[in-house]
Write an enzyme that holds these catalytic residues in place. Structure first.
Site, PDB file in Angstrom:
ATOM      1  N   CYS A 127      14.257  11.368   5.562  1.00 52.78           N
ATOM      2  CA  CYS A 127      14.257  11.109   6.964  1.00 52.78           C
ATOM      3  C   CYS A 127      15.658  10.970   7.466  1.00 52.78           C
ATOM      4  O   CYS A 127      15.856  11.350   8.921  1.00 52.78           O
ATOM      5  CB  CYS A 127      13.603   9.623   7.350  1.00 52.78           C
ATOM      6  SG  CYS A 127      14.383   8.485   6.338  1.00 52.78           S
ATOM      7  N   GLU A 144       9.960  16.988  13.883  1.00 52.15           N
ATOM      8  CA  GLU A 144      10.387  16.667  12.503  1.00 52.15           C
ATOM      9  C   GLU A 144       9.733  17.733  11.493  1.00 52.15           C
ATOM     10  O   GLU A 144       8.507  17.685  11.594  1.00 52.15           O
ATOM     11  CB  GLU A 144      10.278  15.201  12.010  1.00 52.15           C
ATOM     12  CG  GLU A 144      10.730  15.128  10.870  1.00 52.15           C
ATOM     13  CD  GLU A 144      10.701  13.527  10.125  1.00 52.15           C
ATOM     14  OE1 GLU A 144       9.481  12.965  10.448  1.00 52.15           O
ATOM     15  OE2 GLU A 144      11.584  13.003   9.719  1.00 52.15           O
ATOM     16  N   GLU A 194      10.119   2.387  10.200  1.00 51.85           N
ATOM     17  CA  GLU A 194      10.994   3.350   9.973  1.00 51.85           C
ATOM     18  C   GLU A 194      10.321   4.639   9.842  1.00 51.85           C
ATOM     19  O   GLU A 194       9.433   4.971   9.237  1.00 51.85           O
ATOM     20  CB  GLU A 194      11.747   3.098   8.561  1.00 51.85           C
ATOM     21  CG  GLU A 194      12.550   1.916   8.567  1.00 51.85           C
ATOM     22  CD  GLU A 194      13.770   1.965   9.492  1.00 51.85           C
ATOM     23  OE1 GLU A 194      14.129   3.041  10.133  1.00 51.85           O
ATOM     24  OE2 GLU A 194      14.300   0.940   9.945  1.00 51.85           O
ATOM     25  N   LYS A 201       0.902  -1.276  -0.104  1.00 55.28           N
ATOM     26  CA  LYS A 201      -0.030  -0.068  -0.005  1.00 55.28           C
ATOM     27  C   LYS A 201       0.932   1.158   0.052  1.00 55.28           C
ATOM     28  O   LYS A 201       1.453   1.530   1.084  1.00 55.28           O
ATOM     29  CB  LYS A 201      -0.922  -0.004   1.165  1.00 55.28           C
ATOM     30  CG  LYS A 201      -1.997   1.128   1.042  1.00 55.28           C
ATOM     31  CD  LYS A 201      -2.463   1.839   2.453  1.00 55.28           C
ATOM     32  CE  LYS A 201      -1.684   2.902   2.760  1.00 55.28           C
ATOM     33  NZ  LYS A 201      -1.745   4.044   1.676  1.00 55.28           N
TER      34      LYS A 201
HETATM   35  O1  TXE Z   1       2.911  10.217   6.552  1.00 53.78           O
HETATM   36  P1  TXE Z   1       2.035   9.126   7.217  1.00 53.78           P
HETATM   37  P2  TXE Z   1       2.493  11.475   5.500  1.00 53.78           P
HETATM   38  C1  TXE Z   1       6.623  12.296   8.292  1.00 53.78           C
HETATM   39  C2  TXE Z   1       7.038  13.702   7.934  1.00 53.78           C
HETATM   40  C3  TXE Z   1       5.889  14.084   7.444  1.00 53.78           C
HETATM   41  C4  TXE Z   1       4.624  13.448   8.149  1.00 53.78           C
HETATM   42  C5  TXE Z   1       3.279  13.221   7.431  1.00 53.78           C
HETATM   43  O2  TXE Z   1       7.238  14.310   8.967  1.00 53.78           O
HETATM   44  O3  TXE Z   1       5.386  15.564   7.335  1.00 53.78           O
HETATM   45  O4  TXE Z   1       5.267  11.999   8.248  1.00 53.78           O
HETATM   46  O5  TXE Z   1       3.774  12.374   6.011  1.00 53.78           O
HETATM   47  C6  TXE Z   1      -0.207   5.388   5.592  1.00 53.78           C
HETATM   48  N1  TXE Z   1      -3.158   2.661   9.103  1.00 53.78           N
HETATM   49  N2  TXE Z   1       7.397  11.349   7.320  1.00 53.78           N
HETATM   50  O6  TXE Z   1       1.204  12.131   5.893  1.00 53.78           O
HETATM   51  O7  TXE Z   1       0.753   9.592   7.488  1.00 53.78           O
HETATM   52  C7  TXE Z   1      -0.216   6.191   4.503  1.00 53.78           C
HETATM   53  O8  TXE Z   1      -1.279   6.201   3.449  1.00 53.78           O
HETATM   54  C8  TXE Z   1      -2.471   2.434   7.988  1.00 53.78           C
HETATM   55  C9  TXE Z   1       8.475  11.022   7.586  1.00 53.78           C
HETATM   56  O9  TXE Z   1       2.977  11.099   4.248  1.00 53.78           O
HETATM   57  O10 TXE Z   1       2.695   8.481   8.335  1.00 53.78           O
HETATM   58  C10 TXE Z   1       1.226   6.184   3.884  1.00 53.78           C
HETATM   59  O11 TXE Z   1       0.960   5.098   3.074  1.00 53.78           O
HETATM   60  N3  TXE Z   1      -1.368   3.113   7.260  1.00 53.78           N
HETATM   61  C11 TXE Z   1       8.955   9.675   6.604  1.00 53.78           C
HETATM   62  C12 TXE Z   1       2.176   5.855   4.959  1.00 53.78           C
HETATM   63  O12 TXE Z   1       1.070   5.346   5.846  1.00 53.78           O
HETATM   64  C13 TXE Z   1      -1.728   4.454   7.394  1.00 53.78           C
HETATM   65  C14 TXE Z   1       8.357   9.750   5.347  1.00 53.78           C
HETATM   66  C15 TXE Z   1       2.639   6.948   5.604  1.00 53.78           C
HETATM   67  O13 TXE Z   1       1.860   7.925   5.882  1.00 53.78           O
HETATM   68  C16 TXE Z   1      -2.493   5.077   8.243  1.00 53.78           C
HETATM   69  C17 TXE Z   1       7.056  10.271   5.124  1.00 53.78           C
HETATM   70  C18 TXE Z   1      -3.323   4.009   9.007  1.00 53.78           C
HETATM   71  N4  TXE Z   1      -4.270   4.609   9.751  1.00 53.78           N
HETATM   72  C19 TXE Z   1       6.562  11.269   5.926  1.00 53.78           C
HETATM   73  N5  TXE Z   1      -2.355   6.232   8.106  1.00 53.78           N
HETATM   74  C20 TXE Z   1      10.229   9.185   6.826  1.00 53.78           C
HETATM   75  N6  TXE Z   1      10.779   8.541   8.038  1.00 53.78           N
HETATM   76  O14 TXE Z   1      11.010   8.906   5.829  1.00 53.78           O
HETATM   77  C21 TXE Z   1      -1.616   6.782   7.366  1.00 53.78           C
HETATM   78  N7  TXE Z   1      -1.015   5.284   6.774  1.00 53.78           N
END
Ligand code: TXE
Length: 478
Positions: free
Chosen positions: A283, A380, A249, A173
């Site tokens: 990250c 972050e 991660e 996903k």
């Molecule tokens: O992340 P999300 P987002 C951080 C960064 C950014 C923030 C939000 O600070 O501003 O996270 O980004 C899925 N059950 N990073 O919105 O929401 C979602 O659909 C299952 C750091 O993109 O954590 C996506 O596929 N899955 C980071 C994935 O989780 C769920 C990289 C990540 O989304 C879910 C990106 C749920 N309830 C953002 N809710 C890094 N560490 O590299 C969401 N998802």
């Protein structure tokens, strides 16, 4: 040119859903692709297909699995040019960076094909007479892979490749902001002769499709990369629903220490790359620059000048150094933190302003006079925003660097061997760099952090096996 269409892949069939456009962050009116949104039923069907296919996939001779992974890797590598343009248009990273990412994804599949020729178990001496003791490995089973938007191809690749290599089946996903890269990956995986159900793609919301993976009893493990808050939710759901294995991660607030004895040019290069390249959307980005008093003023001046000189523009233009921020929400979050930093008393020395007509393009923003207890230095941001914190000596630098809930990467710029060795020993992070940016890793080495940055076994390299397989201790009497 027709807009590419991407469907979900379930049990070897392409499955339609509500169609949604996917926009280019550099040109918000431009549709990059159209994707079919999966719902809960599609996700359920994908899990069932993965479950049904798993025993057969695990029993396939290793030679077959190797050949398929190798074909996937080669197919990705043969399409670096077009996949990189697609990736740059949907995520906003520079074309050169996108080419690097596509290449990394292809190499990752080929790497895990060959990892299968490494020893897969251990033999021990038994303490008993006429007993043979060994540790074998069996696949984890069905793995749900949930990925973020910042590496639309490389992160799925470094999770899917080891999962398939070690005999698991997968439901991927991806993040909804980047459906096209995942859609092309699915086409390549299916076209490489992967049996139906072994790899499934469901593009949809976290709340619906992601949640189905977390709560399904037919999933044995979840590999997740994303925000720290989402990661904590993933962990709770995995434990509540079948005590699934999970690997998280998450974010970082990575420090780069610059000591008085540093080569100023090297320090500025590392800080510029770590803080601002990829618009800070890594990250492993360095968002806290911890600088010793003797070099502080020269460093701040040189870095602010270099940041101001960066050209922010279309990722497909070879003259650009930085592309746009991925989404309007992310831009709003970044600008919020610029306001917070100012309110907390830090001083903007580069960037800091944004006009509506600049769209999702944001200038690199550097703060001086930051303190490590400011929100600017603790949370972050995930944008091209960094801050400088002044310290007196190496001891204080190590303390400040470690004073964070996170612990992904940490770097030091110094010409002192003793300081470098101390930092490698004492830095509280999973990745430590010396005279190199905090970002930039290699596919055959373990990747992961400590604290709020990570939970579970390391990803990448040979260490990935620890998540995607289960050790089985066997005693044989004779
Ligand atoms: O992340 P999300 P987002 C951080 C960064 C950014 C923030 C939000 O600070 O501003 O996270 O980004 C899925 N059950 N990073 O919105 O929401 C979602 O659909 C299952 C750091 O993109 O954590 C996506 O596929 N899955 C980071 C994935 O989780 C769920 C990289 C990540 O989304 C879910 C990106 C749920 N309830 C953002 N809710 C890094 N560490 O590299 C969401 N998802």
């Amino acid at each position: 040119m027709p807009v590419p269409q991407h469907l979900n892949l379930v049990g070897g069939e392409w499955v339609d859903g509500e169609r949604r456009p996917n926009h280019n962050p550099a040109r918000p009116g431009e549709v990059v692709s159209e994707y079919a949104r999966a719902d809960r039923d599609t996700a359920r069907a994908a899990v069932a297909a993965a479950r049904a296919a798993q025993p057969g996939w695990a029993r396939r001779p290793v030679g077959d699995r190797m050949a398929i992974l190798d074909r996937i890797g080669s197919a990705i590598l043969s399409r670096v040019d077009d996949l990189a343009v697609l990736l740059a248009r949907e995520e906003g990273k520079l074309l050169a960076e996108a080419r690097g990412e596509v290449t990394r994804a292809g190499q990752t599949f080929r790497y895990y094909a060959h990892q299968l020729l490494q020893p897969q178990g251990e033999v021990y001496a038994s303490t008993r007479e006429n007993v043979h003791a060994e540790v074998r490995r069996r696949p984890l089973g069905v793995v749900g892979v949930i990925t973020p938007w910042n590496y639309p191809l490389a992160i799925p690749a470094w999770k899917v490749a080891p999962a398939l290599a070690y005999g698991n089946t997968v439901v991927l996903k991806p993040a909804e902001l980047v459906p096209a890269s995942a859609g092309e990956l699915a086409r390549i995986v299916a076209g490489a002769g992967t049996p139906p159900g072994v790899f499934n793609l469901v593009t949809g919301s976290g709340r619906e499709v992601g949640e189905e993976l977390l709560t399904s009893r037919d999933i044995d493990g979840i590999s997740f990369t994303g925000g720290t808050g989402t990661g904590a939710h993933v962990a709770r759901q995995c434990i509540a629903h079948g005590n699934k294995r999970f690997q998280l991660e998450m974010g970082g607030k990575n420090p780069l220490v610059v000591l008085d004895d540093a080569d100023l040019e090297v320090a500025v290069r590392c800080a510029l790359d770590g803080s601002f390249f990829s618009s800070g959307q890594r990250c492993t980005a360095s968002s806290r620059l911890i600088v010793q008093a003797g070099i502080h003023d020269r460093f701040v001046e040189a870095l602010a000048t270099a940041a101001d000189a960066l050209r922010v523009g279309d990722p497909l233009d070879p003259g650009s150094d930085l592309g746009p921020v991925v989404s309007p929400d992310q831009l709003a979050q970044n600008l919020d933190y610029v306001r917070i930093g100012r309110d907390e008393g830090a001083t903007v020395v580069a960037g800091g302003a944004h006009r509506a007509d600049e769209g999702q393009f944001m200038r690199p923003t550097l703060f001086a006079d930051a303190r490590n207890d400011m929100r600017l230095a603790r949370e972050e941001i995930f944008g091209p925003v960094s801050c400088v914190i002044r310290v007196d000596d190496l001891d204080e630098a190590i303390d400040v660097a470690g004073d964070t809930p996170y612990g992904l990467s940490a770097g030091i710029v110094t010409t002192s061997l003793a300081a470098a060795e101390r930092f490698k020993r004492d830095a509280r992070a999973g990745i430590v760099t010396v005279n190199l940016p905090t970002a930039g890793t290699e596919l055959h080495l373990p990747f992961g952090g400590t604290g709020a940055s990570n939970h579970g076994p390391r990803e990448q390299g040979g260490y990935a096996r620890d998540f995607y397989s289960v050790p089985v201790t066997c005693y044989t009497g004779w």
